[in-house]
Design a protein around this motif. Sequence first.
Motif, short mmCIF file in Angstrom:
data_model
loop_
_atom_site.label_atom_id
_atom_site.label_comp_id
_atom_site.label_asym_id
_atom_site.label_seq_id
_atom_site.Cartn_x
_atom_site.Cartn_y
_atom_site.Cartn_z
N PHE A 1 0.82 -1.21 0.00
CA PHE A 1 0.00 0.00 0.00
C PHE A 1 0.86 1.26 0.00
O PHE A 1 0.54 2.25 -0.68
N GLU A 2 1.96 1.23 0.73
CA GLU A 2 2.83 2.40 0.80
C GLU A 2 3.52 2.70 -0.53
O GLU A 2 4.02 3.80 -0.74
N ASP A 3 3.55 1.71 -1.43
CA ASP A 3 4.18 1.92 -2.74
C ASP A 3 3.25 2.63 -3.72
O ASP A 3 3.68 3.09 -4.78
N LEU A 4 1.96 2.69 -3.38
CA LEU A 4 1.02 3.43 -4.22
C LEU A 4 1.26 4.92 -4.06
O LEU A 4 1.71 5.39 -3.01
N ASP A 5 0.95 5.69 -5.10
CA ASP A 5 1.16 7.13 -4.97
C ASP A 5 0.16 7.72 -3.98
O ASP A 5 -0.90 7.14 -3.69
N GLU A 6 0.49 8.87 -3.46
CA GLU A 6 -0.29 9.47 -2.38
C GLU A 6 -1.74 9.71 -2.78
O GLU A 6 -2.67 9.50 -1.98
N LYS A 7 -1.96 10.13 -4.02
CA LYS A 7 -3.32 10.42 -4.47
C LYS A 7 -4.18 9.16 -4.45
O LYS A 7 -5.34 9.18 -4.00
N MET A 8 -3.62 8.03 -4.92
CA MET A 8 -4.38 6.79 -4.91
C MET A 8 -4.65 6.32 -3.49
O MET A 8 -5.74 5.84 -3.17
N ARG A 9 -3.66 6.46 -2.60
CA ARG A 9 -3.88 6.08 -1.20
C ARG A 9 -5.01 6.91 -0.60
O ARG A 9 -5.87 6.39 0.12
N ASP A 10 -5.03 8.18 -0.88
CA ASP A 10 -6.10 9.04 -0.37
C ASP A 10 -7.46 8.61 -0.92
O ASP A 10 -8.46 8.63 -0.19
N MET A 11 -7.49 8.21 -2.18
CA MET A 11 -8.76 7.79 -2.78
C MET A 11 -9.27 6.49 -2.15
O MET A 11 -10.47 6.31 -1.95
N PHE A 12 -8.36 5.59 -1.82
CA PHE A 12 -8.78 4.36 -1.13
C PHE A 12 -9.34 4.68 0.26
O PHE A 12 -10.32 4.08 0.70
N HIS A 13 -8.70 5.63 0.94
CA HIS A 13 -9.22 6.05 2.24
C HIS A 13 -10.62 6.65 2.07
O HIS A 13 -11.54 6.36 2.86
N ASN A 14 -10.80 7.46 1.05
CA ASN A 14 -12.13 8.05 0.80
C ASN A 14 -13.15 6.96 0.47
O ASN A 14 -14.32 7.05 0.87
N TYR A 15 -12.69 5.93 -0.25
CA TYR A 15 -13.58 4.84 -0.68
C TYR A 15 -14.19 4.13 0.54
O TYR A 15 -15.41 3.91 0.60
N ILE A 16 -13.36 3.76 1.52
CA ILE A 16 -13.91 3.03 2.66
C ILE A 16 -14.61 3.98 3.64
O ILE A 16 -15.56 3.58 4.33
N GLU A 17 -14.18 5.24 3.69
CA GLU A 17 -14.85 6.20 4.57
C GLU A 17 -16.28 6.46 4.09
O GLU A 17 -17.20 6.62 4.90
N GLU A 18 -16.48 6.47 2.77
CA GLU A 18 -17.83 6.63 2.23
C GLU A 18 -18.73 5.47 2.65
O GLU A 18 -19.96 5.61 2.72
N ARG A 19 -18.13 4.35 2.93
CA ARG A 19 -18.88 3.16 3.34
C ARG A 19 -18.96 3.03 4.87
O ARG A 19 -19.35 1.97 5.38
N GLY A 20 -18.57 4.06 5.56
CA GLY A 20 -18.70 4.10 7.02
C GLY A 20 -17.57 3.45 7.79
O GLY A 20 -17.69 3.25 9.00
N VAL A 21 -16.49 3.13 7.12
CA VAL A 21 -15.36 2.50 7.79
C VAL A 21 -14.36 3.58 8.19
O VAL A 21 -13.58 4.06 7.37
N ASN A 22 -14.42 3.98 9.45
CA ASN A 22 -13.56 5.03 9.96
C ASN A 22 -13.45 4.91 11.48
O ASN A 22 -13.91 3.92 12.07
N GLU A 23 -12.83 5.89 12.11
CA GLU A 23 -12.59 5.82 13.56
C GLU A 23 -13.87 5.81 14.40
O GLU A 23 -13.83 5.48 15.59
N SER A 24 -15.02 6.14 13.80
CA SER A 24 -16.27 6.10 14.56
C SER A 24 -16.64 4.68 14.98
O SER A 24 -17.46 4.48 15.89
N LEU A 25 -16.02 3.68 14.35
CA LEU A 25 -16.28 2.29 14.71
C LEU A 25 -15.54 1.88 15.98
O LEU A 25 -15.87 0.86 16.60
N PHE A 26 -14.54 2.66 16.37
CA PHE A 26 -13.65 2.22 17.45
C PHE A 26 -14.35 1.96 18.78
O PHE A 26 -14.13 0.90 19.38
N PRO A 27 -15.18 2.88 19.30
CA PRO A 27 -15.78 2.64 20.64
C PRO A 27 -16.55 1.33 20.71
O PRO A 27 -16.41 0.58 21.69
#
Length: 230
Positions: free
Chosen positions: A170-196
């Motif tokens: 994952f770290e070998d992907l360029d920064e823009k693609m990494r950000d897009m993957f983060h946006n992809y799962i965040e749109e699906r509700g996968v983020n720090e709000s799941l932690f508690p």
Amino acid sequence: MLKKMMAASAVALRSGTRPSLMFTCRHSTSASSAVNSFLLRSLKEHYLEITRMAAPPKVSPPSSFSIIVGALDGNGPVLTKNYGKEEINISVMRLANIVRGGGGGDDDDEINQLFLHVTVSKLEQKDNLHFLCGLYPDALGIHSVSMRPKAESSGSGFLVVPSSYNGPTFEDLDEKMRDMFHNYIEERGVNESLFPFLQAWLYVKEHRNLLRWFRSVGTFIYEPKNGKKD
């Protein structure tokens, strides 16, 4: 009893005779019974200590997710949701259980580092999109992204070695693609709000597993005087 056994053996050796087999067996049985008794007492003490542990505050998952029935007793996904035509499943365990001996942190640190296995599936697709993530109280980081056959992500266990190419680091992907993957799962509700919720859920699961372990080991060792188990 052990001292008496040693003394009797010494007398027998000096007199040129051997302790009787019956005596040896009787001592062996007695010693085994004593060990079992001490072990059962210790298991019971620990079991009772765990039952007195305060339960964590009840926490509900984000409203878009549902808890999978029976998840506490299995090793499969914990949470699920539908996102359009997609199904999102999330499994969790302590990050410390994956990376052993990494930093020697205490238990409080370890329970604050969770390991997520996120599966995005589509009915018409034979493969699932998998995200391996680290979840913290205030952040979520992606470790890897891969495509895996659906058969490899069944509820029998979510830590499965992929049978095909697992994709680039994952770290070998360029920064823009990494950000897009983060946006992809965040749109699906996968983020720090799941932690508690997931943190509290792990506490409950580990508590239940400990109780089950002490109870099952004690049941196995226990030998009633009449030789019959209930």
